[in-house]
Design an enzyme around this catalytic site. Structure first.
Site, PDB file in Angstrom:
ATOM      1  CG  HIS A 122      21.172 -31.276  93.900  1.00 50.96           C
ATOM      2  ND1 HIS A 122      19.992 -31.961  93.848  1.00 50.96           N
ATOM      3  CD2 HIS A 122      21.748 -31.843  92.799  1.00 50.96           C
ATOM      4  CE1 HIS A 122      19.802 -32.899  92.853  1.00 50.96           C
ATOM      5  NE2 HIS A 122      21.160 -32.605  92.043  1.00 50.96           N
ATOM      6  NE  ARG A 147      19.076 -29.298  91.348  1.00 48.65           N
ATOM      7  CZ  ARG A 147      18.337 -30.166  91.522  1.00 48.65           C
ATOM      8  NH1 ARG A 147      17.947 -31.141  90.591  1.00 48.65           N
ATOM      9  NH2 ARG A 147      17.662 -30.122  92.714  1.00 48.65           N
ATOM     10  CE1 TYR A 159      14.153 -30.047  90.856  1.00 50.56           C
ATOM     11  CE2 TYR A 159      13.269 -31.978  92.179  1.00 50.56           C
ATOM     12  CZ  TYR A 159      14.165 -31.377  91.485  1.00 50.56           C
ATOM     13  OH  TYR A 159      15.516 -31.966  91.328  1.00 50.56           O
ATOM     14  CG  ASP A 216      16.004 -30.346  87.080  1.00 50.08           C
ATOM     15  OD1 ASP A 216      16.274 -31.390  87.771  1.00 50.08           O
ATOM     16  OD2 ASP A 216      15.199 -30.277  86.369  1.00 50.08           O
ATOM     17  CG  HIS A 218      11.833 -31.436  88.530  1.00 48.76           C
ATOM     18  ND1 HIS A 218      10.932 -31.940  88.745  1.00 48.76           N
ATOM     19  CD2 HIS A 218      12.897 -32.105  88.575  1.00 48.76           C
ATOM     20  CE1 HIS A 218      11.019 -33.465  89.589  1.00 48.76           C
ATOM     21  NE2 HIS A 218      12.522 -33.096  89.517  1.00 48.76           N
ATOM     22  CD  GLU A 242      18.166 -31.890  85.217  1.00 52.65           C
ATOM     23  OE1 GLU A 242      19.159 -31.243  85.784  1.00 52.65           O
ATOM     24  OE2 GLU A 242      17.717 -32.949  85.642  1.00 52.65           O
ATOM     25  CD  GLU A 268      15.595 -35.881  86.264  1.00 53.39           C
ATOM     26  OE1 GLU A 268      16.577 -35.383  86.525  1.00 53.39           O
ATOM     27  OE2 GLU A 268      14.882 -36.369  87.319  1.00 53.39           O
ATOM     28  NE  ARG A 289      20.232 -34.389  84.405  1.00 55.33           N
ATOM     29  CZ  ARG A 289      20.888 -34.748  85.535  1.00 55.33           C
ATOM     30  NH1 ARG A 289      21.941 -35.253  85.645  1.00 55.33           N
ATOM     31  NH2 ARG A 289      20.017 -34.829  86.605  1.00 55.33           N
ATOM     32  CG  HIS A 318      19.359 -38.770  87.259  1.00 56.73           C
ATOM     33  ND1 HIS A 318      18.324 -39.440  87.419  1.00 56.73           N
ATOM     34  CD2 HIS A 318      19.206 -37.557  87.914  1.00 56.73           C
ATOM     35  CE1 HIS A 318      17.329 -38.809  88.183  1.00 56.73           C
ATOM     36  NE2 HIS A 318      17.900 -37.721  88.567  1.00 56.73           N
ATOM     37  CD  GLU A 345      21.472 -35.086  89.887  1.00 54.25           C
ATOM     38  OE1 GLU A 345      21.531 -35.653  88.844  1.00 54.25           O
ATOM     39  OE2 GLU A 345      20.934 -34.663  90.555  1.00 54.25           O
ATOM     40  CD1 TRP A 408       6.600 -32.232  92.629  1.00 57.37           C
ATOM     41  CD2 TRP A 408       7.883 -33.910  91.668  1.00 57.37           C
ATOM     42  NE1 TRP A 408       7.659 -32.390  93.570  1.00 57.37           N
ATOM     43  CE2 TRP A 408       8.609 -33.316  92.818  1.00 57.37           C
ATOM     44  CE3 TRP A 408       8.734 -34.902  91.154  1.00 57.37           C
ATOM     45  CZ2 TRP A 408       9.594 -33.588  93.533  1.00 57.37           C
ATOM     46  CZ3 TRP A 408       9.895 -35.018  92.005  1.00 57.37           C
ATOM     47  CH2 TRP A 408      10.344 -34.817  92.938  1.00 57.37           C
TER      48      TRP A 408
END
Ligand code: CS2
Ligand code: MG
Length: 408
Positions: A122, A147, A159, A216, A218, A242, A268, A289, A318, A345, A408
Protein backbone atom coordinates in the site's frame (compact mmCIF):
# COMPACT_ATOMS: atom_id res chain seq x y z
CA UNK A 1 -9.75 -38.28 18.44
CA UNK A 2 -12.07 -35.34 18.98
CA UNK A 3 -12.26 -31.63 19.75
CA UNK A 4 -11.63 -31.22 23.47
CA UNK A 5 -11.73 -27.43 23.89
CA UNK A 6 -12.57 -24.24 22.00
CA UNK A 7 -11.29 -20.84 23.20
CA UNK A 8 -11.84 -17.32 21.82
CA UNK A 9 -8.94 -14.89 22.30
CA UNK A 10 -9.56 -11.16 21.80
CA UNK A 11 -6.36 -9.14 21.80
CA UNK A 12 -5.36 -5.67 20.65
CA UNK A 13 -1.64 -5.29 19.81
CA UNK A 14 -2.06 -1.94 18.07
CA UNK A 15 -5.37 -3.05 16.56
CA UNK A 16 -8.10 -5.54 17.50
CA UNK A 17 -7.92 -9.23 16.54
CA UNK A 18 -10.21 -12.15 17.36
CA UNK A 19 -8.58 -15.59 17.28
CA UNK A 20 -10.08 -19.05 17.77
CA UNK A 21 -8.05 -21.79 19.46
CA UNK A 22 -9.23 -25.38 18.92
CA UNK A 23 -7.50 -28.14 20.91
CA UNK A 24 -7.97 -31.86 20.24
CA UNK A 25 -8.14 -34.65 22.83
CA UNK A 26 -4.53 -35.46 21.81
CA UNK A 27 -3.44 -31.87 22.55
CA UNK A 28 -3.03 -30.73 18.92
CA UNK A 29 -3.83 -26.99 18.65
CA UNK A 30 -5.29 -25.26 15.59
CA UNK A 31 -5.70 -21.50 15.16
CA UNK A 32 -8.31 -19.54 13.18
CA UNK A 33 -8.69 -15.82 12.45
CA UNK A 34 -12.14 -14.37 13.22
CA UNK A 35 -11.37 -10.66 12.98
CA UNK A 36 -14.10 -8.39 11.58
CA UNK A 37 -12.85 -4.81 11.71
CA UNK A 38 -15.16 -2.62 13.80
CA UNK A 39 -17.50 -5.49 14.79
CA UNK A 40 -15.02 -7.85 16.49
CA UNK A 41 -17.07 -8.70 19.61
CA UNK A 42 -20.04 -9.85 17.50
CA UNK A 43 -17.91 -12.62 16.03
CA UNK A 44 -16.31 -13.41 19.40
CA UNK A 45 -19.78 -13.87 20.88
CA UNK A 46 -21.02 -15.93 17.89
CA UNK A 47 -18.12 -18.29 18.51
CA UNK A 48 -18.11 -18.47 22.31
CA UNK A 49 -21.87 -18.19 22.94
CA UNK A 50 -23.19 -20.26 20.03
CA UNK A 51 -20.61 -22.42 18.23
CA UNK A 52 -18.15 -23.58 20.90
CA UNK A 53 -20.53 -26.05 22.58
CA UNK A 54 -21.51 -27.47 19.16
CA UNK A 55 -17.87 -28.33 18.43
CA UNK A 56 -16.86 -30.13 21.62
CA UNK A 57 -16.64 -33.88 20.98
CA UNK A 58 -16.76 -33.60 17.17
CA UNK A 59 -14.17 -35.46 15.07
CA UNK A 60 -11.66 -32.74 14.12
CA UNK A 61 -10.87 -34.52 10.84
CA UNK A 62 -14.42 -34.07 9.45
CA UNK A 63 -13.78 -30.56 8.10
CA UNK A 64 -16.34 -30.54 5.27
CA UNK A 65 -19.05 -32.02 7.49
CA UNK A 66 -18.28 -29.45 10.23
CA UNK A 67 -18.45 -26.62 7.65
CA UNK A 68 -21.85 -27.80 6.41
CA UNK A 69 -23.03 -28.40 10.00
CA UNK A 70 -22.20 -24.79 10.95
CA UNK A 71 -23.45 -23.21 7.69
CA UNK A 72 -26.72 -25.10 7.13
CA UNK A 73 -27.19 -25.81 10.81
CA UNK A 74 -27.32 -22.07 11.58
CA UNK A 75 -30.54 -21.72 9.60
CA UNK A 76 -29.74 -17.97 9.38
CA UNK A 77 -26.95 -18.15 6.81
CA UNK A 78 -24.41 -15.86 5.10
CA UNK A 79 -23.35 -12.44 6.40
CA UNK A 80 -19.96 -11.19 7.68
CA UNK A 81 -20.37 -12.28 11.32
CA UNK A 82 -21.56 -15.82 10.60
CA UNK A 83 -19.00 -16.43 7.85
CA UNK A 84 -16.09 -15.04 9.88
CA UNK A 85 -17.00 -17.39 12.73
CA UNK A 86 -17.25 -20.38 10.40
CA UNK A 87 -13.97 -19.31 8.75
CA UNK A 88 -12.14 -19.36 12.08
CA UNK A 89 -13.34 -22.89 12.85
CA UNK A 90 -12.43 -24.04 9.35
CA UNK A 91 -8.92 -22.54 9.46
CA UNK A 92 -8.27 -24.11 12.87
CA UNK A 93 -9.36 -27.56 11.65
CA UNK A 94 -7.16 -27.32 8.54
CA UNK A 95 -4.27 -26.19 10.78
CA UNK A 96 -4.82 -29.29 12.94
CA UNK A 97 -5.13 -31.66 9.97
CA UNK A 98 -1.89 -30.39 8.40
CA UNK A 99 -0.06 -30.52 11.76
CA UNK A 100 -1.20 -34.13 12.24
CA UNK A 101 0.00 -34.91 8.67
CA UNK A 102 3.34 -33.22 9.48
CA UNK A 103 3.18 -30.95 6.43
CA UNK A 104 2.48 -27.31 5.52
CA UNK A 105 -1.17 -26.78 4.59
CA UNK A 106 -0.43 -26.01 0.92
CA UNK A 107 0.72 -29.63 0.49
CA UNK A 108 -2.79 -30.80 1.44
CA UNK A 109 -4.26 -28.37 -1.14
CA UNK A 110 -2.37 -29.98 -4.02
CA UNK A 111 1.18 -28.77 -3.43
CA UNK A 112 2.96 -25.70 -4.80
CA UNK A 113 1.94 -24.40 -8.24
CA UNK A 114 4.58 -21.64 -8.07
CA UNK A 115 7.81 -20.75 -6.28
CA UNK A 116 6.41 -17.74 -4.46
CA UNK A 117 3.37 -15.48 -4.05
CA UNK A 118 3.64 -12.07 -5.72
CA UNK A 119 2.37 -9.40 -3.32
CA UNK A 120 1.43 -5.73 -3.54
CA UNK A 121 2.08 -3.03 -0.95
CA UNK A 122 0.00 0.00 0.00
CA UNK A 123 1.72 3.19 -1.19
CA UNK A 124 -0.06 6.35 -0.18
CA UNK A 125 0.58 10.03 0.34
CA UNK A 126 -1.36 13.19 1.01
CA UNK A 127 0.09 14.64 -2.21
CA UNK A 128 2.06 13.34 -5.19
CA UNK A 129 5.46 13.99 -3.63
CA UNK A 130 4.59 11.86 -0.60
CA UNK A 131 3.04 9.17 -2.81
CA UNK A 132 6.13 9.10 -5.04
CA UNK A 133 8.32 8.78 -1.94
CA UNK A 134 6.23 5.84 -0.75
CA UNK A 135 6.37 4.07 -4.11
CA UNK A 136 10.15 4.51 -4.20
CA UNK A 137 10.41 3.11 -0.67
CA UNK A 138 8.41 0.01 -1.51
CA UNK A 139 10.34 -0.57 -4.73
CA UNK A 140 13.57 -0.41 -2.71
CA UNK A 141 12.05 -3.11 -0.47
CA UNK A 142 11.63 -5.24 -3.60
CA UNK A 143 7.89 -4.88 -4.25
CA UNK A 144 6.95 -5.17 -7.94
CA UNK A 145 3.35 -4.04 -7.38
CA UNK A 146 1.86 -1.19 -5.35
CA UNK A 147 -1.63 0.00 -4.61
CA UNK A 148 -1.65 3.78 -4.91
CA UNK A 149 -3.96 6.06 -2.94
CA UNK A 150 -3.52 9.80 -2.57
CA UNK A 151 -5.21 12.85 -1.16
CA UNK A 152 -7.64 14.86 -3.30
CA UNK A 153 -7.10 18.66 -3.19
CA UNK A 154 -9.89 20.28 -1.22
CA UNK A 155 -10.76 17.13 0.74
CA UNK A 156 -9.29 16.33 4.18
CA UNK A 157 -8.38 12.84 5.41
CA UNK A 158 -9.79 10.32 2.94
CA UNK A 159 -9.73 6.54 2.64
CA UNK A 160 -6.41 4.82 2.23
CA UNK A 161 -4.12 7.81 2.75
CA UNK A 162 -1.62 7.56 5.56
CA UNK A 163 -1.83 10.46 7.96
CA UNK A 164 1.42 9.38 9.59
CA UNK A 165 3.55 10.77 6.78
CA UNK A 166 4.67 9.27 3.45
CA UNK A 167 3.56 5.68 3.20
CA UNK A 168 5.94 3.68 5.28
CA UNK A 169 5.18 0.09 6.24
CA UNK A 170 1.95 -0.57 8.23
CA UNK A 171 1.35 3.17 8.10
CA UNK A 172 -2.41 3.15 7.74
CA UNK A 173 -5.02 1.74 10.13
CA UNK A 174 -8.54 2.79 9.14
CA UNK A 175 -10.32 1.74 12.35
CA UNK A 176 -10.17 4.53 14.91
CA UNK A 177 -10.58 4.30 18.69
CA UNK A 178 -13.09 7.13 18.47
CA UNK A 179 -15.11 6.51 21.63
CA UNK A 180 -18.76 5.47 21.25
CA UNK A 181 -19.22 6.37 17.62
CA UNK A 182 -17.24 6.37 14.36
CA UNK A 183 -15.15 9.29 13.18
CA UNK A 184 -16.41 10.97 10.01
CA UNK A 185 -14.68 11.76 6.70
CA UNK A 186 -15.80 14.00 3.82
CA UNK A 187 -15.93 13.00 0.19
CA UNK A 188 -16.61 14.45 -3.25
CA UNK A 189 -16.54 12.08 -6.20
CA UNK A 190 -16.33 14.81 -8.85
CA UNK A 191 -13.09 16.20 -7.35
CA UNK A 192 -11.73 12.64 -7.15
CA UNK A 193 -12.65 11.83 -10.78
CA UNK A 194 -10.98 15.04 -11.99
CA UNK A 195 -7.82 14.50 -9.91
CA UNK A 196 -6.85 10.83 -10.12
CA UNK A 197 -6.15 10.29 -13.87
CA UNK A 198 -3.38 12.90 -13.65
CA UNK A 199 -1.87 11.06 -10.69
CA UNK A 200 -1.65 7.83 -12.69
CA UNK A 201 -0.11 9.74 -15.62
CA UNK A 202 2.55 11.15 -13.25
CA UNK A 203 3.26 7.69 -11.83
CA UNK A 204 3.76 6.21 -15.27
CA UNK A 205 5.94 9.21 -16.21
CA UNK A 206 8.11 8.76 -13.11
CA UNK A 207 8.18 4.98 -12.69
CA UNK A 208 7.69 3.64 -16.22
CA UNK A 209 5.40 0.90 -17.47
CA UNK A 210 6.75 -2.20 -15.65
CA UNK A 211 5.47 -1.36 -12.18
CA UNK A 212 2.10 -2.98 -11.47
CA UNK A 213 -0.25 -0.23 -10.24
CA UNK A 214 -3.44 -1.06 -8.35
CA UNK A 215 -6.05 1.39 -7.07
CA UNK A 216 -8.97 1.05 -4.69
CA UNK A 217 -12.13 3.02 -5.47
CA UNK A 218 -13.52 1.79 -2.15
CA UNK A 219 -17.18 1.44 -3.20
CA UNK A 220 -17.82 5.15 -3.86
CA UNK A 221 -18.73 5.63 -7.50
CA UNK A 222 -22.07 5.24 -9.24
CA UNK A 223 -22.02 2.86 -12.21
CA UNK A 224 -21.72 5.66 -14.79
CA UNK A 225 -19.04 7.47 -12.72
CA UNK A 226 -17.11 4.19 -12.50
CA UNK A 227 -17.51 3.60 -16.25
CA UNK A 228 -16.10 7.08 -16.97
CA UNK A 229 -13.25 6.63 -14.48
CA UNK A 230 -12.28 3.17 -15.76
CA UNK A 231 -12.22 4.58 -19.31
CA UNK A 232 -10.21 7.69 -18.31
CA UNK A 233 -7.49 5.59 -16.63
CA UNK A 234 -7.30 2.89 -19.34
CA UNK A 235 -4.07 4.44 -20.84
CA UNK A 236 -2.24 3.93 -17.52
CA UNK A 237 -2.55 0.14 -17.65
CA UNK A 238 -3.65 -0.56 -14.06
CA UNK A 239 -3.28 -4.09 -12.76
CA UNK A 240 -6.76 -3.57 -11.30
CA UNK A 241 -9.36 -0.99 -10.25
CA UNK A 242 -10.88 -2.30 -7.02
CA UNK A 243 -14.38 -1.78 -5.61
CA UNK A 244 -15.29 0.75 -8.30
CA UNK A 245 -18.94 0.55 -7.19
CA UNK A 246 -20.73 -0.99 -4.17
CA UNK A 247 -20.25 -4.67 -5.05
CA UNK A 248 -23.66 -5.94 -3.95
CA UNK A 249 -25.12 -4.27 -7.06
CA UNK A 250 -23.46 -6.93 -9.23
CA UNK A 251 -25.04 -5.94 -12.55
CA UNK A 252 -23.63 -2.39 -12.21
CA UNK A 253 -20.36 -3.77 -13.52
CA UNK A 254 -21.96 -4.55 -16.90
CA UNK A 255 -21.88 -0.77 -17.54
CA UNK A 256 -18.18 -0.48 -16.59
CA UNK A 257 -17.33 -3.42 -18.84
CA UNK A 258 -19.12 -1.72 -21.77
CA UNK A 259 -16.79 1.28 -21.52
CA UNK A 260 -13.40 0.02 -20.44
CA UNK A 261 -10.86 -2.80 -20.42
CA UNK A 262 -9.39 -1.66 -17.09
CA UNK A 263 -9.28 -4.91 -15.04
CA UNK A 264 -11.77 -4.99 -12.15
CA UNK A 265 -11.46 -6.50 -8.66
CA UNK A 266 -14.31 -6.83 -6.17
CA UNK A 267 -15.28 -8.81 -3.12
CA UNK A 268 -13.55 -7.88 0.13
CA UNK A 269 -16.93 -7.16 1.74
CA UNK A 270 -18.47 -10.34 0.33
CA UNK A 271 -18.77 -13.48 2.41
CA UNK A 272 -20.13 -16.29 0.20
CA UNK A 273 -19.85 -17.45 -3.40
CA UNK A 274 -23.45 -16.29 -3.94
CA UNK A 275 -22.29 -12.65 -3.72
CA UNK A 276 -20.19 -13.36 -6.83
CA UNK A 277 -22.50 -15.53 -8.91
CA UNK A 278 -23.40 -12.92 -11.57
CA UNK A 279 -19.97 -11.26 -11.45
CA UNK A 280 -18.22 -14.57 -12.17
CA UNK A 281 -20.62 -16.21 -14.62
CA UNK A 282 -20.84 -12.98 -16.70
CA UNK A 283 -17.09 -12.33 -16.39
CA UNK A 284 -17.78 -8.89 -14.92
CA UNK A 285 -14.64 -9.05 -12.74
CA UNK A 286 -11.06 -10.18 -13.26
CA UNK A 287 -10.03 -10.80 -9.63
CA UNK A 288 -11.78 -12.23 -6.56
CA UNK A 289 -11.01 -10.02 -3.56
CA UNK A 290 -12.39 -12.01 -0.62
CA UNK A 291 -10.38 -12.69 2.52
CA UNK A 292 -10.25 -16.27 3.82
CA UNK A 293 -11.28 -14.84 7.20
CA UNK A 294 -14.50 -13.24 5.88
CA UNK A 295 -15.63 -15.88 3.40
CA UNK A 296 -16.09 -19.06 5.40
CA UNK A 297 -12.46 -20.20 5.54
CA UNK A 298 -10.18 -22.38 3.42
CA UNK A 299 -12.91 -24.88 2.49
CA UNK A 300 -15.17 -22.16 1.06
CA UNK A 301 -12.39 -20.08 -0.53
CA UNK A 302 -10.97 -23.08 -2.42
CA UNK A 303 -14.42 -23.80 -3.88
CA UNK A 304 -14.94 -20.11 -4.76
CA UNK A 305 -11.56 -19.81 -6.48
CA UNK A 306 -12.05 -23.09 -8.38
CA UNK A 307 -15.44 -21.75 -9.59
CA UNK A 308 -13.78 -18.48 -10.66
CA UNK A 309 -11.05 -20.40 -12.51
CA UNK A 310 -13.64 -21.84 -14.94
CA UNK A 311 -14.34 -18.24 -16.12
CA UNK A 312 -10.70 -17.13 -16.37
CA UNK A 313 -10.92 -15.12 -13.15
CA UNK A 314 -7.97 -15.05 -10.74
CA UNK A 315 -7.38 -14.57 -7.04
CA UNK A 316 -6.59 -11.25 -5.38
CA UNK A 317 -7.06 -12.24 -1.75
CA UNK A 318 -7.64 -9.40 0.74
CA UNK A 319 -4.69 -8.90 3.10
CA UNK A 320 -4.87 -5.63 5.11
CA UNK A 321 -3.62 -5.38 8.69
CA UNK A 322 -7.15 -6.15 9.93
CA UNK A 323 -6.67 -9.67 8.65
CA UNK A 324 -4.52 -11.32 11.32
CA UNK A 325 -1.26 -13.14 10.52
CA UNK A 326 -3.26 -16.37 10.81
CA UNK A 327 -5.70 -15.20 8.15
CA UNK A 328 -2.76 -14.03 6.06
CA UNK A 329 -1.05 -17.42 6.35
CA UNK A 330 -4.24 -19.19 5.27
CA UNK A 331 -4.31 -16.96 2.18
CA UNK A 332 -0.67 -17.71 1.36
CA UNK A 333 -1.18 -21.48 1.46
CA UNK A 334 -4.11 -21.13 -0.95
CA UNK A 335 -2.14 -18.64 -3.12
CA UNK A 336 0.75 -21.10 -3.45
CA UNK A 337 -1.43 -24.07 -4.37
CA UNK A 338 -4.22 -22.84 -6.70
CA UNK A 339 -3.61 -22.52 -10.43
CA UNK A 340 -5.56 -19.27 -10.97
CA UNK A 341 -3.47 -17.13 -8.64
CA UNK A 342 -3.47 -13.39 -9.43
CA UNK A 343 -1.81 -11.38 -6.66
CA UNK A 344 -1.85 -11.14 -2.86
CA UNK A 345 -2.37 -7.97 -0.82
CA UNK A 346 0.30 -7.56 1.85
CA UNK A 347 0.20 -4.84 4.52
CA UNK A 348 2.99 -5.91 6.92
CA UNK A 349 1.75 -6.10 10.53
CA UNK A 350 3.40 -3.93 13.19
CA UNK A 351 5.91 -5.11 15.81
CA UNK A 352 3.29 -5.41 18.59
CA UNK A 353 1.16 -7.73 16.41
CA UNK A 354 4.20 -9.87 15.63
CA UNK A 355 4.88 -10.16 19.39
CA UNK A 356 1.52 -11.93 19.72
CA UNK A 357 1.53 -13.93 16.46
CA UNK A 358 4.69 -15.94 15.69
CA UNK A 359 4.76 -16.22 11.92
CA UNK A 360 6.88 -18.33 9.59
CA UNK A 361 6.03 -16.77 6.22
CA UNK A 362 8.93 -15.02 4.51
CA UNK A 363 9.25 -12.00 2.15
CA UNK A 364 11.85 -11.90 -0.61
CA UNK A 365 12.07 -9.48 -3.58
CA UNK A 366 8.34 -8.81 -3.77
CA UNK A 367 7.20 -12.37 -3.10
CA UNK A 368 5.92 -14.10 0.05
CA UNK A 369 6.15 -17.80 0.87
CA UNK A 370 4.04 -19.45 3.63
CA UNK A 371 6.99 -21.54 4.84
CA UNK A 372 7.14 -25.31 5.41
CA UNK A 373 6.15 -25.57 9.06
CA UNK A 374 3.42 -28.18 9.61
CA UNK A 375 -0.01 -26.53 9.51
CA UNK A 376 -0.61 -22.84 8.79
CA UNK A 377 2.77 -21.95 10.30
CA UNK A 378 1.51 -19.31 12.78
CA UNK A 379 1.30 -19.72 16.56
CA UNK A 380 -0.35 -17.28 18.99
CA UNK A 381 1.46 -16.38 22.23
CA UNK A 382 -1.44 -16.30 24.70
CA UNK A 383 0.60 -14.60 27.42
CA UNK A 384 1.59 -11.77 25.08
CA UNK A 385 -1.99 -11.59 23.78
CA UNK A 386 -3.20 -11.09 27.34
CA UNK A 387 -1.19 -7.92 27.72
CA UNK A 388 -3.07 -6.06 24.94
CA UNK A 389 -6.54 -5.00 26.15
CA UNK A 390 -9.40 -4.83 23.64
CA UNK A 391 -10.46 -1.27 22.82
CA UNK A 392 -13.58 -0.54 20.77
CA UNK A 393 -12.72 0.87 17.36
CA UNK A 394 -14.87 1.96 14.44
CA UNK A 395 -14.27 2.31 10.72
CA UNK A 396 -15.08 5.89 9.67
CA UNK A 397 -18.43 7.01 8.29
CA UNK A 398 -18.25 8.98 5.06
CA UNK A 399 -20.36 11.99 4.11
CA UNK A 400 -20.60 14.03 0.91
CA UNK A 401 -19.94 17.77 1.08
CA UNK A 402 -23.67 18.41 1.63
CA UNK A 403 -23.72 16.00 4.58
CA UNK A 404 -25.31 13.02 2.81
CA UNK A 405 -24.02 9.70 4.16
CA UNK A 406 -21.92 8.00 1.46
CA UNK A 407 -20.02 4.73 1.11
CA UNK A 408 -16.74 4.83 3.01
C1 CS2 B 1 -9.04 -1.97 1.85
C2 CS2 B 1 -9.13 -2.42 3.27
O1 CS2 B 1 -7.14 -3.33 1.75
C3 CS2 B 1 -8.10 -2.87 1.10
O2 CS2 B 1 -8.32 -3.11 -0.09
O3 CS2 B 1 -10.27 -1.88 1.20
O4 CS2 B 1 -8.01 -1.94 3.92
C4 CS2 B 1 -10.36 -1.98 4.03
O5 CS2 B 1 -10.44 -0.57 4.03
C5 CS2 B 1 -10.21 -2.50 5.44
O6 CS2 B 1 -10.03 -3.89 5.39
C6 CS2 B 1 -11.45 -2.18 6.27
O7 CS2 B 1 -11.29 -2.76 7.55
MG1 MG C 1 -10.19 -2.59 -0.77
Amino acid sequence: MSIASVDVIVTSPGRNFVTLKVTTSDGVVGWGDATLNGRELSVASYLSDHLASMLIGRDEDRIEDTWQYLYRGAYWRRGPVTMAAIAAVDMALWDIKAKKAGMPLYQLLGGASRDGVRVYAHASGTDFAALSNAITGYRELGFTAVRVQTGVPGLGQIYGVSSTGPGVRYDYEPAKRSGDRPSEETWDTRQYLNHMPGVFAQIREEFGTDLRILHDGHHRMTPIEAARFAKDIEPYDLFWLEDATPGEDQTALRLIRQHSTTPLAIGEVFNTVYDYQTLITERLIDYVRSAVTHTGGITAMKKLLDFAAIYGIRSGIHGPTDISPIGMAAALHLDLAIHNFGIQEYMPHNEQTLEVFQTSFTFDKGFLHPGDQPGLGVELDEEAAGTFEYAKAYLPVNRLLDGTVHDW
